[in-house]
Write a protein that holds these residues in place. Structure first.
Motif, mmCIF file in Angstrom:
data_model
loop_
_atom_site.group_PDB
_atom_site.id
_atom_site.type_symbol
_atom_site.label_atom_id
_atom_site.label_comp_id
_atom_site.label_asym_id
_atom_site.label_seq_id
_atom_site.Cartn_x
_atom_site.Cartn_y
_atom_site.Cartn_z
ATOM 1 N N GLU A 106 47.148 60.701 56.126
ATOM 2 C CA GLU A 106 45.775 60.300 56.422
ATOM 3 C C GLU A 106 45.733 58.907 57.030
ATOM 4 O OE1 GLU A 106 41.881 60.833 53.886
ATOM 5 O OE2 GLU A 106 43.004 59.073 53.170
ATOM 6 N N HIS A 108 48.097 57.316 58.628
ATOM 7 C CA HIS A 108 48.662 57.389 59.974
ATOM 8 C C HIS A 108 47.609 57.888 60.958
ATOM 9 C CE1 HIS A 108 51.006 59.288 63.232
ATOM 10 N NE2 HIS A 108 51.756 58.217 63.091
ATOM 11 N N GLY A 109 46.895 58.915 60.569
ATOM 12 C CA GLY A 109 45.845 59.465 61.424
ATOM 13 C C GLY A 109 44.725 58.484 61.690
ATOM 14 N N GLN A 110 44.332 57.727 60.671
ATOM 15 C CA GLN A 110 43.265 56.750 60.825
ATOM 16 C C GLN A 110 43.673 55.629 61.787
ATOM 17 O OE1 GLN A 110 41.758 55.454 57.013
ATOM 18 N NE2 GLN A 110 41.179 57.546 56.439
ATOM 19 N N PHE A 111 44.930 55.210 61.717
ATOM 20 C CA PHE A 111 45.380 54.143 62.605
ATOM 21 C C PHE A 111 45.518 54.624 64.037
ATOM 22 C CE2 PHE A 111 46.603 52.044 58.622
ATOM 23 C CZ PHE A 111 46.023 50.804 58.860
ATOM 24 N N SER A 112 45.762 55.902 64.246
ATOM 25 C CA SER A 112 45.870 56.398 65.610
ATOM 26 C C SER A 112 44.488 56.484 66.257
ATOM 27 C CB SER A 112 46.561 57.773 65.619
ATOM 28 O OG SER A 112 45.740 58.752 65.009
ATOM 29 N N GLN A 113 43.431 56.488 65.437
ATOM 30 C CA GLN A 113 42.064 56.554 65.955
ATOM 31 C C GLN A 113 41.484 55.168 66.206
ATOM 32 O OE1 GLN A 113 39.904 58.828 63.045
ATOM 33 N NE2 GLN A 113 41.167 60.643 63.342
#
Length: 114
Positions: A106, A108-113
């Motif tokens: 989660e 990792h996903g938030q930082f990619s956004q």
């Protein structure tokens, strides 16, 4: 043999001397905390030591394992009882790794956004 657990406990006690000398209030508070957890009386010594060993395994504390294995033996914990408690620790720790893996995914996903 993975470790000499009797020596582990003795070495930890010896290593604690400088801390005790330099911060006696901390050591007294730690000893008080350990004494206080037995005062309620809702759990017997065997159950408390089984819990303590399971927690020691999941927190990876060798000195805790040594101290509580000794106390568990004195409290009458059997190898079968210990095996059950440690099986629970193993299952929980694997579960914790799973849940924290979800958190990492989660994050990792938030930082990619961002």
């Amino acid at each position: 043999m993975l470790n000499n657990w009797v020596a582990q406990m003795e070495n930890t006690r010896a290593a604690a001397a400088p801390l005790a000398k330099n911060n006696p209030k901390l050591l007294a508070a730690f000893q008080g905390l350990n004494a206080a957890q037995t005062e309620n009386g809702a759990l017997d010594a065997k159950t408390r030591e089984l819990i303590a060993l399971a927690v020691a395994v999941t927190t990876r504390c060798d000195s805790c394992i040594a101290a509580h294995a000794n106390a568990a033996r004195k409290a009458g914990v059997t190898e079968a009882e210990l095996g059950d408690a440690l099986s629970t620790a193993i299952a929980l720790n694997a579960g914790a790794a799973y849940v924290y893996s979800l958190r990492a995914m989660e994050a990792h996903g938030q930082f990619s956004q961002a």
